[in-house]
Design a protein around this motif. Structure first.
Motif, PDB file in Angstrom:
ATOM      1  N   ASN A   1       0.719  -1.313   0.147  1.00  0.00           N
ATOM      2  CA  ASN A   1       0.004   0.250   0.199  1.00  0.00           C
ATOM      3  C   ASN A   1       0.983   1.147  -0.063  1.00  0.00           C
ATOM      4  O   ASN A   1       0.549   2.220  -0.888  1.00  0.00           O
ATOM      5  CB  ASN A   1      -0.872   0.190   1.187  1.00  0.00           C
ATOM      6  CG  ASN A   1      -1.794   1.087   1.196  1.00  0.00           C
ATOM      7  OD1 ASN A   1      -2.878   1.097   0.318  1.00  0.00           O
ATOM      8  ND2 ASN A   1      -1.906   1.761   2.227  1.00  0.00           N
TER       9      ASN A   1
ATOM     10  N   ARG B   1       2.528   1.996  -3.522  1.00  0.00           N
ATOM     11  CA  ARG B   1       1.479   2.480  -4.395  1.00  0.00           C
ATOM     12  C   ARG B   1       1.426   3.889  -4.074  1.00  0.00           C
ATOM     13  O   ARG B   1       0.903   4.420  -4.984  1.00  0.00           O
ATOM     14  CB  ARG B   1       0.333   1.599  -4.289  1.00  0.00           C
ATOM     15  CG  ARG B   1       0.467   0.234  -5.304  1.00  0.00           C
ATOM     16  CD  ARG B   1      -0.865  -0.458  -5.345  1.00  0.00           C
ATOM     17  NE  ARG B   1      -1.311  -0.913  -3.883  1.00  0.00           N
ATOM     18  CZ  ARG B   1      -2.276  -1.156  -3.373  1.00  0.00           C
ATOM     19  NH1 ARG B   1      -3.282  -0.822  -4.181  1.00  0.00           N
ATOM     20  NH2 ARG B   1      -2.415  -1.437  -2.057  1.00  0.00           N
ATOM     21  N   HIS B   2       1.346   4.305  -2.949  1.00  0.00           N
ATOM     22  CA  HIS B   2       0.971   5.776  -2.859  1.00  0.00           C
ATOM     23  C   HIS B   2       2.255   6.532  -2.629  1.00  0.00           C
ATOM     24  O   HIS B   2       2.043   7.787  -2.230  1.00  0.00           O
ATOM     25  CB  HIS B   2       0.213   5.915  -1.498  1.00  0.00           C
ATOM     26  CG  HIS B   2      -1.360   4.959  -1.800  1.00  0.00           C
ATOM     27  ND1 HIS B   2      -2.247   5.854  -2.570  1.00  0.00           N
ATOM     28  CD2 HIS B   2      -1.839   3.695  -1.302  1.00  0.00           C
ATOM     29  CE1 HIS B   2      -3.255   4.957  -2.709  1.00  0.00           C
ATOM     30  NE2 HIS B   2      -2.942   3.859  -2.002  1.00  0.00           N
ATOM     31  N   SER B   3       3.228   6.211  -2.751  1.00  0.00           N
ATOM     32  CA  SER B   3       4.628   7.029  -2.776  1.00  0.00           C
ATOM     33  C   SER B   3       4.793   7.246  -4.079  1.00  0.00           C
ATOM     34  O   SER B   3       4.509   6.665  -5.049  1.00  0.00           O
ATOM     35  CB  SER B   3       5.702   6.110  -2.299  1.00  0.00           C
ATOM     36  OG  SER B   3       5.440   5.717  -1.102  1.00  0.00           O
TER      37      SER B   3
ATOM     38  N   GLY C   1       3.539  10.141   0.072  1.00  0.00           N
ATOM     39  CA  GLY C   1       2.876  10.403  -0.980  1.00  0.00           C
ATOM     40  C   GLY C   1       1.852  11.537  -0.709  1.00  0.00           C
ATOM     41  O   GLY C   1       2.080  12.393   0.307  1.00  0.00           O
TER      42      GLY C   1
ATOM     43  N   SER D   1      -7.192   3.315  -9.082  1.00  0.00           N
ATOM     44  CA  SER D   1      -6.036   2.510  -9.087  1.00  0.00           C
ATOM     45  C   SER D   1      -6.462   1.057  -8.976  1.00  0.00           C
ATOM     46  O   SER D   1      -7.630   0.790  -8.520  1.00  0.00           O
ATOM     47  CB  SER D   1      -4.960   2.789  -8.306  1.00  0.00           C
ATOM     48  OG  SER D   1      -5.396   2.852  -6.916  1.00  0.00           O
TER      49      SER D   1
ATOM     50  N   ASN E   1      -8.173   8.813  -2.938  1.00  0.00           N
ATOM     51  CA  ASN E   1      -6.970   8.571  -3.453  1.00  0.00           C
ATOM     52  C   ASN E   1      -6.775   7.340  -4.181  1.00  0.00           C
ATOM     53  O   ASN E   1      -5.773   7.126  -5.157  1.00  0.00           O
ATOM     54  CB  ASN E   1      -5.636   8.928  -2.643  1.00  0.00           C
ATOM     55  CG  ASN E   1      -5.877  10.213  -2.319  1.00  0.00           C
ATOM     56  OD1 ASN E   1      -6.366  11.330  -2.873  1.00  0.00           O
ATOM     57  ND2 ASN E   1      -5.003  10.766  -1.270  1.00  0.00           N
ATOM     58  N   SER E   2      -7.520   6.260  -4.089  1.00  0.00           N
ATOM     59  CA  SER E   2      -7.312   4.971  -4.672  1.00  0.00           C
ATOM     60  C   SER E   2      -8.321   4.400  -5.607  1.00  0.00           C
ATOM     61  O   SER E   2      -8.039   3.369  -6.106  1.00  0.00           O
ATOM     62  CB  SER E   2      -7.319   3.832  -3.529  1.00  0.00           C
ATOM     63  OG  SER E   2      -6.396   4.139  -2.527  1.00  0.00           O
TER      64      SER E   2
ATOM     65  N   ASP F   1       4.582   6.474   4.323  1.00  0.00           N
ATOM     66  CA  ASP F   1       5.081   6.693   2.706  1.00  0.00           C
ATOM     67  C   ASP F   1       5.059   8.285   2.712  1.00  0.00           C
ATOM     68  O   ASP F   1       4.619   8.738   3.632  1.00  0.00           O
ATOM     69  CB  ASP F   1       3.620   6.015   1.843  1.00  0.00           C
ATOM     70  CG  ASP F   1       2.212   6.805   2.029  1.00  0.00           C
ATOM     71  OD1 ASP F   1       2.262   8.073   1.989  1.00  0.00           O
ATOM     72  OD2 ASP F   1       1.376   6.217   2.308  1.00  0.00           O
TER      73      ASP F   1
END
Length: 121
Positions: A7, A10-12, A33, A57, A53-54, A31
């Protein structure tokens, strides 16, 4: 841990840093992000919930729910907060095990006396 690391990666941002800290308060994964929208924070560990934010994706919305369920089955807690300077910080707090002085439970090489390590992934 794999779900938290996946997780965070993916958010970085590309080539960003994911920080992992282990200490007396638990394990944190951070992260760098955009962080978590405030309205999403209370629901992020709910099954099938996809944060703002997800939503565009990949993912099913189960990873963080699994993290919370497994952590709670071990008597712990899972939480998330936004870091003051950006990014999200996930914390797993597990109950302390009784002290054990056997050799197999000695501090790992490279850790300090309290067993605290910091690793950039």
């Amino acid at each position: 841990m794999n779900n938290l690391l996946d997780n965070a990666s993916r958010h970085s941002p590309p080539r960003g840093t994911v920080e992992v800290h282990v200490g007396p308060d638990g394990v944190t994964v951070r992260d760098h992000g955009s962080g978590v929208d405030e309205q999403d924070l209370p629901y992020l560990f709910d099954r099938f919930y996809r944060g703002t934010n997800s939503r565009g994706s990949q993912g099913s919305g189960l990873g963080l729910a699994i993290v919370r369920q497994v952590t709670e089955q071990h008597g712990g807690t899972a939480s998330v907060a936004n870091a003051p300077d950006g990014g999200a910080v996930f914390t797993l707090a597990l109950p302390a095990a009784p002290p054990d002085d056997t050799e197999e439970h000695a501090a790992a090489p490279g850790s300090d006396a309290a067993g605290v390590e910091s690793v950039n992934v």
